[in-house]
Design a protein around this motif. Structure first.
Motif, PDB file in Angstrom:
ATOM      1  N   ASP A 194       4.273 -39.731  12.232  1.00 16.18           N
ATOM      2  CA  ASP A 194       4.699 -39.800  10.833  1.00 16.18           C
ATOM      3  C   ASP A 194       3.777 -40.748  10.069  1.00 16.18           C
ATOM      4  O   ASP A 194       3.540 -41.880  10.494  1.00 16.18           O
ATOM      5  CB  ASP A 194       6.143 -40.297  10.767  1.00 16.18           C
ATOM      6  CG  ASP A 194       6.766 -40.143   9.381  1.00 16.18           C
ATOM      7  OD1 ASP A 194       6.044 -39.765   8.432  1.00 16.18           O
ATOM      8  OD2 ASP A 194       7.965 -40.415   9.248  1.00 16.18           O
ATOM      9  N   GLU A 245       6.535 -46.451  11.489  1.00 11.93           N
ATOM     10  CA  GLU A 245       7.896 -46.496  12.000  1.00 11.93           C
ATOM     11  C   GLU A 245       8.945 -46.273  10.910  1.00 11.93           C
ATOM     12  O   GLU A 245       9.915 -45.561  11.103  1.00 11.93           O
ATOM     13  CB  GLU A 245       8.167 -47.847  12.679  1.00 11.93           C
ATOM     14  CG  GLU A 245       7.429 -48.023  13.988  1.00 11.93           C
ATOM     15  CD  GLU A 245       7.946 -47.098  15.077  1.00 11.93           C
ATOM     16  OE1 GLU A 245       9.059 -46.565  14.944  1.00 11.93           O
ATOM     17  OE2 GLU A 245       7.213 -46.896  16.066  1.00 11.93           O
ATOM     18  N   ASP A 246       8.771 -46.905   9.760  1.00 12.98           N
ATOM     19  CA  ASP A 246       9.759 -46.820   8.696  1.00 12.98           C
ATOM     20  C   ASP A 246       9.378 -45.748   7.690  1.00 12.98           C
ATOM     21  O   ASP A 246       8.266 -45.204   7.715  1.00 12.98           O
ATOM     22  CB  ASP A 246       9.897 -48.170   7.991  1.00 12.98           C
ATOM     23  CG  ASP A 246      10.374 -49.261   8.950  1.00 12.98           C
ATOM     24  OD1 ASP A 246       9.819 -50.370   8.882  1.00 12.98           O
ATOM     25  OD2 ASP A 246      11.272 -48.984   9.768  1.00 12.98           O
ATOM     26  N   ASP A 247      10.307 -45.446   6.817  1.00 10.55           N
ATOM     27  CA  ASP A 247      10.077 -44.405   5.816  1.00 10.55           C
ATOM     28  C   ASP A 247       9.278 -44.975   4.653  1.00 10.55           C
ATOM     29  O   ASP A 247       9.833 -45.378   3.627  1.00 10.55           O
ATOM     30  CB  ASP A 247      11.409 -43.840   5.316  1.00 10.55           C
ATOM     31  CG  ASP A 247      12.173 -43.137   6.422  1.00 10.55           C
ATOM     32  OD1 ASP A 247      11.530 -42.782   7.426  1.00 10.55           O
ATOM     33  OD2 ASP A 247      13.388 -42.949   6.274  1.00 10.55           O
ATOM     34  N   HIS A 275       1.492 -44.159  14.110  1.00 10.49           N
ATOM     35  CA  HIS A 275       2.786 -43.723  13.615  1.00 10.49           C
ATOM     36  C   HIS A 275       3.388 -44.820  12.747  1.00 10.49           C
ATOM     37  O   HIS A 275       3.408 -45.986  13.130  1.00 10.49           O
ATOM     38  CB  HIS A 275       3.717 -43.436  14.807  1.00 10.49           C
ATOM     39  CG  HIS A 275       5.118 -43.054  14.421  1.00 10.49           C
ATOM     40  ND1 HIS A 275       5.454 -41.775  14.027  1.00 10.49           N
ATOM     41  CD2 HIS A 275       6.255 -43.778  14.373  1.00 10.49           C
ATOM     42  CE1 HIS A 275       6.751 -41.743  13.760  1.00 10.49           C
ATOM     43  NE2 HIS A 275       7.257 -42.937  13.956  1.00 10.49           N
ATOM     44  N   THR A 305       0.688 -45.586  21.993  1.00  8.79           N
ATOM     45  CA  THR A 305       0.954 -45.889  20.593  1.00  8.79           C
ATOM     46  C   THR A 305       0.325 -47.230  20.223  1.00  8.79           C
ATOM     47  O   THR A 305       0.538 -48.234  20.902  1.00  8.79           O
ATOM     48  CB  THR A 305       2.466 -45.937  20.322  1.00  8.79           C
ATOM     49  OG1 THR A 305       3.026 -44.657  20.617  1.00  8.79           O
ATOM     50  CG2 THR A 305       2.748 -46.282  18.867  1.00  8.79           C
ATOM     51  N   HIS A 314       8.157 -36.831  22.445  1.00 10.85           N
ATOM     52  CA  HIS A 314       6.743 -36.954  22.129  1.00 10.85           C
ATOM     53  C   HIS A 314       5.900 -36.545  23.336  1.00 10.85           C
ATOM     54  O   HIS A 314       6.324 -36.690  24.486  1.00 10.85           O
ATOM     55  CB  HIS A 314       6.398 -38.397  21.736  1.00 10.85           C
ATOM     56  CG  HIS A 314       6.986 -38.820  20.423  1.00 10.85           C
ATOM     57  ND1 HIS A 314       6.623 -38.221  19.234  1.00 10.85           N
ATOM     58  CD2 HIS A 314       7.914 -39.758  20.109  1.00 10.85           C
ATOM     59  CE1 HIS A 314       7.300 -38.784  18.246  1.00 10.85           C
ATOM     60  NE2 HIS A 314       8.092 -39.718  18.748  1.00 10.85           N
ATOM     61  N   ASP A 321       0.127 -50.583  18.386  1.00  7.26           N
ATOM     62  CA  ASP A 321       1.039 -51.534  17.764  1.00  7.26           C
ATOM     63  C   ASP A 321       0.208 -52.703  17.243  1.00  7.26           C
ATOM     64  O   ASP A 321      -0.320 -53.488  18.026  1.00  7.26           O
ATOM     65  CB  ASP A 321       2.062 -52.029  18.787  1.00  7.26           C
ATOM     66  CG  ASP A 321       3.064 -53.010  18.180  1.00  7.26           C
ATOM     67  OD1 ASP A 321       2.942 -53.348  16.988  1.00  7.26           O
ATOM     68  OD2 ASP A 321       3.976 -53.430  18.912  1.00  7.26           O
ATOM     69  N   GLU A 330      12.623 -37.003  13.605  1.00  9.08           N
ATOM     70  CA  GLU A 330      11.724 -37.711  12.692  1.00  9.08           C
ATOM     71  C   GLU A 330      11.410 -36.846  11.474  1.00  9.08           C
ATOM     72  O   GLU A 330      11.410 -37.330  10.342  1.00  9.08           O
ATOM     73  CB  GLU A 330      10.433 -38.089  13.416  1.00  9.08           C
ATOM     74  CG  GLU A 330      10.633 -39.157  14.486  1.00  9.08           C
ATOM     75  CD  GLU A 330       9.421 -39.330  15.373  1.00  9.08           C
ATOM     76  OE1 GLU A 330       9.227 -40.448  15.872  1.00  9.08           O
ATOM     77  OE2 GLU A 330       8.669 -38.357  15.585  1.00  9.08           O
TER      78      GLU A 330
END
Length: 307
Positions: free
Chosen positions: A69, A38-40, A36, A17, A6, A19, A105
């Motif tokens: 993402d 983190e999970d799909d 971003h 980032t 990144h 959070d 990713e």
């Protein structure tokens, strides 16, 4: 080369980032915030993240935004409307990078992008727009007086996107970077599609032109040899593609290039003789001919980022 790290800085600011579980100590910190998922996840997860971010930081202090993402980016277009709706709160946003993902990713040529025009319309003061990925990407010809830097990274750039860039009115754009890519991953941009850019009828403030990662690098270089836009450039970047001796010779045999500050050809297929000839014939120009490649016995030449 694959993109496996990144970025750490964007638009001159360190990337941090966001959070939601750990609120920032300084909500008005001068950073480039990275959002971003983190999970799909698809659906409204990214919208929820943006809402949390806007309620946690000082939106009026945000100058730069990096979007990673947004949730299953290989299947779902970037939800551009989320940022469009946030425009009344992000009053000082000046730089946006959409799709800043590593290959593990999401491969660049898998990233789904939308019509990005509404983002430019919603942020008339935006100065930097960088987009990674070109599947389903669209752009309508637009007038935008704030934009100074436009970059579209792709493994294969569709002609309709190139044509829209070429037809746009960007009077203050000093940096244009297009990753042309390969036909195998969607490129149908040809040299003719670059015409309004190369002939100097558009982008009057342009000083840096990058036509990178090009499967057709020799043809692009040959067109640049007589292109009117070159005389006003400071930086010409043909890196990451398949440039060989024919393209380099066309550049040297064409119009003068000694006014350039930098000629970036790194990651190329030049011979040793041509690598020596270029800096010798362009004294005073920073000529980058590092990362020499050898043609593959079966694949021939290939671009740096296809998939």
């Amino acid at each position: 080369m694959t993109i496996n790290e990144h970025i750490t800085h964007f638009a001159g600011l360190p990337v941090v980032t966001f959070d939601p579980a750990t609120p920032p100590a300084d909500p008005a910190a001068k950073v480039a915030w990275r959002l971003h998922v983190e999970d799909d996840h698809a659906g409204d997860v990214f919208a929820v993240l943006v809402a949390s971010w806007l309620d946690t930081v000082d939106p009026a202090s945000v100058q730069a935004l990096v979007v990673g993402d947004w949730g299953e980016a290989w299947e779902t277009d970037f939800p551009v409307q989320v940022l469009v709706d946030a425009a009344p709160r992000l009053t000082n946003l000046r730089a946006v990078f959409v799709g800043e993902m590593t290959f593990d990713e999401c491969e660049m040529s898998w990233i789904q992008q939308p019509d990005i025009t509404p983002l430019l319309t919603a942020y008339p003061a935006l100065e930097v727009l960088r987009v990674r990925g070109a599947i389903s990407l669209h752009l309508q010809p637009v007038r935008h007086t704030g934009l100074r830097e436009l970059a579209i990274e792709s493994g294969g750039l569709p002609a309709h996107v190139t044509q829209a860039v070429a037809a746009s009115d960007l009077p203050n754009c000093v940096h244009l970077e297009l990753w042309l890519g390969t036909e195998n991953y969607g490129r149908d941009t040809g040299v003719d599609d670059l015409g309004p850019i190369l002939d100097g009828t558009r982008l009057p403030a342009l000083r840096t032109l990058g036509l990178r990662n090009a499967e057709t690098a020799d043809a692009v270089a040959t067109a640049l040899a007589t292109a009117a836009v070159v005389s006003r450039l400071e930086v010409l970047d043909l890196s990451l593609g398949t440039l060989g001796d024919d393209g380099a010779a066309a550049l040297l045999d064409g119009q003068p290039l000694t006014h350039l500050r930098r000629l970036d050809l790194h990651r190329h297929y030049l011979s040793d003789a041509m690598m020596a000839r270029l800096p010798a014939e362009l004294p005073g120009v920073d000529v980058d001919v590092t990362d020499q490649q050898t043609e593959n016995e079966h694949m021939g030449r290939y671009v740096t980022v296809g998939e």
